[in-house]
Motif scaffolding. Sequence first.
Motif, PDB file in Angstrom:
ATOM      1  N   SER A 144       0.822  -1.205   0.000  1.00 20.44           N
ATOM      2  CA  SER A 144       0.000   0.000   0.000  1.00 20.44           C
ATOM      3  C   SER A 144       0.862   1.265   0.000  1.00 20.44           C
ATOM      4  N   LEU A 145       1.901   1.295   0.864  1.00 19.27           N
ATOM      5  CA  LEU A 145       2.754   2.469   0.940  1.00 19.27           C
ATOM      6  C   LEU A 145       3.620   2.624  -0.303  1.00 19.27           C
ATOM      7  N   LEU A 146       4.013   1.502  -0.899  1.00 21.62           N
ATOM      8  CA  LEU A 146       4.743   1.579  -2.165  1.00 21.62           C
ATOM      9  C   LEU A 146       3.884   2.221  -3.242  1.00 21.62           C
ATOM     10  N   ALA A 147       2.613   1.853  -3.282  1.00 22.04           N
ATOM     11  CA  ALA A 147       1.702   2.427  -4.271  1.00 22.04           C
ATOM     12  C   ALA A 147       1.534   3.930  -4.038  1.00 22.04           C
ATOM     13  N   GLU A 148       1.436   4.342  -2.759  1.00 17.94           N
ATOM     14  CA  GLU A 148       1.304   5.765  -2.445  1.00 17.94           C
ATOM     15  C   GLU A 148       2.548   6.541  -2.897  1.00 17.94           C
ATOM     16  N   ALA A 149       3.736   5.994  -2.592  1.00 19.58           N
ATOM     17  CA  ALA A 149       4.974   6.671  -2.964  1.00 19.58           C
ATOM     18  C   ALA A 149       5.113   6.760  -4.477  1.00 19.58           C
ATOM     19  N   ASP A 165       4.608  10.088  -9.591  1.00 21.44           N
ATOM     20  CA  ASP A 165       3.954  10.368 -10.865  1.00 21.44           C
ATOM     21  C   ASP A 165       3.440  11.798 -10.939  1.00 21.44           C
ATOM     22  N   ARG A 166       3.256  12.427  -9.772  1.00 21.74           N
ATOM     23  CA  ARG A 166       2.756  13.804  -9.740  1.00 21.74           C
ATOM     24  C   ARG A 166       3.881  14.830  -9.633  1.00 21.74           C
ATOM     25  N   GLU A 167       5.117  14.366  -9.571  1.00 20.13           N
ATOM     26  CA  GLU A 167       6.237  15.284  -9.428  1.00 20.13           C
ATOM     27  C   GLU A 167       6.466  16.096 -10.701  1.00 20.13           C
TER      28      GLU A 167
END
Length: 263
Positions: free
Chosen positions: A126-131, A136-138
Amino acid sequence: MSLGEEIRGHLPFLRRYARALTGSQMHGDNFVHTTLEVIVAAPDEFRTCDDTRIDLYRNFHRIWESAFISDGEGDDESDPLVRAANRKLRRITPLGRQMLLLTALEGFSVGETALITGADNDIVESLLAEAAGEMDREARTSVLIIEDEPLIAMDLEQIVRGLGHEVAGVATTHEDAVAAFENTDAGLVLADIQLADGSSGIDAVQDILAIAPVPAIFITAFPERLLTGNRVEPTFLISKPFGENTVRAAISQSLLFTPQLAA
């Protein structure tokens, strides 16, 4: 084999990870040094599994988890690199960022990352997906590639463009790299260590940094030779052969520490 001998071979890679996490050779090596001090003081608490590398990173994680938020603050708050990193880290789950580097840069599996961080596999995923979503938004940047092997240069170009960044140019020698940087708007440098004419990618980047303080990522088949902690060394370093996720994580992490983000 003594515990010290078991650990020694893993230290260059722990240094690589610590430097990528902090954006600083000094801060990264300080965390590694503290980790070793704790292990020496309580060696019986070191082992939790049969894998020395996992236990070493797990012990590092305990130190990082308790101290990394305060590291770099105080006297260093005026440093634009530190301000940029702290600002970005408030928006990215620190544990997720750590897990991303453990998997992409250091090659640990989800299960091994769970053992290192004390989380379960579902939380790691889950945290990998968040990171990854945050990456992707950078903001995108322009990347100068310094690489003398055509196929590797082509792979890097493809990866960089696939991540949404632009390629400012490809250089194969020290002289060409500096000239290319002066003639482009590159915001990041990807550099091989050994270049076609026998010149050094490290020397080329040092000359580039004298022009502008852009982040740099070095690529080498022998990272352990550059991670002794005995001299000024690369902060961001990836190993050959590399995969897209490795380059992606290194680029993303290095951009945390670019001065432009501190404005």
